[in-house]
Enzyme design. Structure first.
Site, PDB file in Angstrom:
ATOM      1  N   LYS A 210    -105.491  61.056  22.829  1.00 17.85           N
ATOM      2  CA  LYS A 210    -106.015  62.464  23.538  1.00 17.85           C
ATOM      3  C   LYS A 210    -107.335  62.704  23.101  1.00 17.85           C
ATOM      4  O   LYS A 210    -107.961  62.052  22.003  1.00 17.85           O
ATOM      5  CB  LYS A 210    -105.057  63.598  23.175  1.00 17.85           C
ATOM      6  CG  LYS A 210    -105.021  64.613  24.105  1.00 17.85           C
ATOM      7  CD  LYS A 210    -104.125  64.491  25.096  1.00 17.85           C
ATOM      8  CE  LYS A 210    -103.682  65.763  25.971  1.00 17.85           C
ATOM      9  NZ  LYS A 210    -102.610  65.653  26.873  1.00 17.85           N
TER      10      LYS A 210
HETATM   11  N1  GLU Z   1    -102.519  64.947  30.411  1.00 20.23           N
HETATM   12  C1  GLU Z   1    -101.154  64.532  30.757  1.00 20.23           C
HETATM   13  C2  GLU Z   1    -100.241  64.615  29.642  1.00 20.23           C
HETATM   14  O1  GLU Z   1    -100.098  65.438  28.979  1.00 20.23           O
HETATM   15  C3  GLU Z   1    -101.265  63.250  31.212  1.00 20.23           C
HETATM   16  C4  GLU Z   1    -101.925  62.014  30.295  1.00 20.23           C
HETATM   17  C5  GLU Z   1    -102.207  60.816  31.221  1.00 20.23           C
HETATM   18  O2  GLU Z   1    -101.830  60.720  32.467  1.00 20.23           O
HETATM   19  O3  GLU Z   1    -102.390  59.628  30.527  1.00 20.23           O
HETATM   20  O4  GLU Z   1     -99.054  64.174  29.848  1.00 20.23           O
END
Ligand code: GLU
Length: 424
Positions: free
Chosen positions: A114
Site C-alpha cells: 500500500k
Molecule cells: N485500493 C483498493 C483496495 O483497498 C484496490 C487495490 C488494488 O486494486 O490493487 O482493495
C-alpha cells in the site's frame, strides 16, 4: 517472541493495532503453520519518501510519502495509493497487511502492499496534484514495477492519477509499462468494470450474506457511510435489487429519508462541492445519529476505525458490509458478534476492486482485452467461491467470518512462506 516494532506505536484500536489483534485471533487455527505467524506481524519493506514540489504561487512544499510492501510470499505486492491529510506510516502498514490477507482470501497471485501521501488533494490545483503524483512515483520507482509491486487507486486517487503514475514510471524505464499500475483509463490499458468493481463486490457478497440470513433485499433498509466510488456504486446496486437507501453520510454530513433516498438525484449532488447534504430529497441529521438510524444493513465505506464499541452498541443493523478497509475496531467486532450482527469483513467484502485490478494486469500482459460481461461473470464467480469457502470454515470452527477469512488467507500465505523457505 515480541512483535513490537521500534518504528510504530500502535494502540488497541489504531489501524496496525487492529490488524495485530486480528492476526492474534487466527493463530490458534493455523496448526503447524503458526510457527511462521510472526512474519505476518512485520512488513517486509517500508519506504518513506520526501515529495517536494513547487506550488503555483512559487513556494516550495514538502509532503510525506510512503510505500509499504507487507508480504510477497505469494506474488508481487499489490495495493492502492491513498492521498489524505491523515496518512501515516502506521496506517499504510495496516492497509498493506490487509491487502496481503485480501489477495490471499480471494486467491489472487499477489502479496500485499500500500502507498500513501500525507496531503489534502482538495487543496491542490490540477498541476500541483500532477507534480505530487509524479514526484512520489519517481521516488518509489526503486521498489515498484509490473513484476514487483503494482499500485492502484484508493481513497482520493483515480484513473487520471494512475495515468500519471504509469507515464512517470514508463519515462524512467524507457518504455511503456502499462502493467505497473491498475485502475488506469480504458485507452491506456485499463479494464472495463474496474471503476465499479469494489462496489459490485460489496453487493455480491452482501446479497449472498442476506440470503443466508433470510433477509429479503426487496424493501431492506440500508445505511451507507462514505459515498465515494465504493459506497455510491454499492448503494446503486442494492437499490436496483429493491433495497431502500435510508441514510448516507459523507464528509459534508448525514442525510436520511426513511422512504429511501432518490439516488438519481443524490449521486450527482454528492459529486458537487456541497456533497451529499446539498441534496434536497432528505433530512440532514447530526453525524453521530447516523449510527442509530433504523436499518437492516450498514455499509461503512469510508475510513478505518469508524465502528467503535459505542457505535456497535447503537446500530440496529443485522448485517454489516465492510466496504472500507479496517472500519471496525476489535472491541466493536466482539460487541457485534455478541449482539448477533453478521459482519462480512473488508478482506473479502471489498476484494472486488483488487480482483478486477488483477484482470487488468493480466489483460495488459497479454494485450488482449475482455468485454465487460466476461469481467463481471469472472468477478462474481471468484467472490462467491471465496465467500462460500470462508463460510464453510466459519461454520466448521464456529468462528466469525473475519477470523475464518484470516484462517483461509493466512494458511495460503504461510504455506507459501514455508514452501519457499528462508533465504539464505
Ligand atoms: N485500493 C483498493 C483496495 O483497498 C484496490 C487495490 C488494488 O486494486 O490493487 O482493495
Amino acid at each position: 517472541m515480541s512483535s513490537e516494532l521500534s518504528y510504530v506505536q500502535p494502540t488497541a484500536n489504531s489501524p496496525w493495532g487492529t490488524y495485530l489483534s486480528q492476526v492474534d485471533r487466527v493463530v490458534p487455527y493455523l496448526g503447524g503453520l503458526a510457527r511462521w505467524a510472526e512474519t505476518l506481524k512485520r512488513p517486509k519493506r517500508a519506504l518513506i519518501v520526501d515529495v517536494p514540489i513547487e506550488m503555483d504561487d512559487g513556494s516550495i512544499a514538502h509532503f510525506e510519502g510512503f510505500r509499504v510492501q507487507h508480504n510477497m510470499s505469494r506474488g508481487p505486492g499489490k495495493g492502492g495509493v491513498r492521498f489524505h491529510p491523515d496518512v501515516t506510516l502506521e496506517e499504510v502498514m495496516a492497509l498493506s497487511a490487509w491487502m496481503t490477507v485480501k489477495t490471499a482470501a480471494v486467491n489472487l497471485p499477489y502479496g500485499g502492499a500500500k502507498g500513501g501521501i500525507r496531503v489534502d488533494p482538495k487543496k491542490l490545483s490540477m498541476k500541483e496534484l500532477e507534480k505530487v503524483t509524479r514526484r512520489y512515483t519517481s521516488e518509489i520507482g526503486i521498489i515498484i514495477g509490473p513484476h514487483s509491486d503494482i499500485p492502484a487507486p484508493d481513497v482520493n486517487t483515480n484513473a487520471q492519477i494512475m495515468a500519471w503514475m504509469m507515464d512517470t514510471y514508463s519515462m524512467n524505464v524507457g518504455g511503456t509499462a502499462t502493467g505497473v499500475v491498475t485502475g488506469k483509463p480504458l485507452h491506456l490499458g485499463g479494464s472495463l468494470g474496474r471503476v465499479k468493481a469494489t462496489g459490485r463486490g460489496v453487493f455480491v457478497t452482501g446479497r449472498e450474506a442476506a440470503r443466508r440470513l433470510g433477509l429479503d433485499l426487496r424493501g431492506a433498509r440500508i445505511a451507507v457511510q462514505g459515498f465515494g466510488n465504493v459506497g455510491s456504486v454499492a448503494a446503486e446496486l442494492f437499490a436496483e435489487a429493491g433495497a431502500k437507501i435510508v441514510a448516507v453520510q459523507d464528509h459534508t454530513g448525514t442525510i436520511v429519508n426513511e422512504n429511501g433516498l432518490d439516488l438519481a438525484g443524490l449521486v450527482p449532488a454528492s459529486r458537487t462541492e456541497g456533497g451529499a447534504v446539498s441534496f434536497k430529497g432528505g433530512e440532514v441529521i447530526d453525524n453521530e445519529d447516523f449510527w442509530k438510524v433504523a436499518c437492516d444493513i450498514l455499509i461503512p465505506a469510508a475510513l478505518e476505525g469508524q465502528i467503535t464499541a459505542e457505535r456497535a452498541q447503537k446500530t440496529k443493523a443485522r448485517l454489516v458490509l465492510e466496504g472500507a478497509n479496517g472500519p471496525t475496531v476489535p472491541t466493536a467486532d466482539d460487541i457485534l458478534a455478541e449482539r448477533g450482527v453478521l459482519v462480512v469483513p473488508d478482506v473479502i467484502c471489498n476484494a472486488g476492486g483488487v480482483t478486477v485490478s488483477y484482470f487488468e494486469w493480466v489483460q495488459d500482459f497479454s494485450s488482449f482485452f475482455w468485454d465487460e460481461d466476461e469481467i463481471n461473470v469472472r468477478l462474481d464467480r471468484i467472490m462467491m467461491n471465496a465467500l462460500n469457502n470462508i463460510w464453510d470454515t466459519a461454520d466448521r470452527h464456529k468462528i466469525t467470518l473475519r477470523t475464518a477469512t484470516y484462517a483461509v488467507a493466512c494458511e495460503r500465505i504461510l504455506m507459501a512462506r514455508q514452501e519457499r523457505g528462508l533465504y539464505p
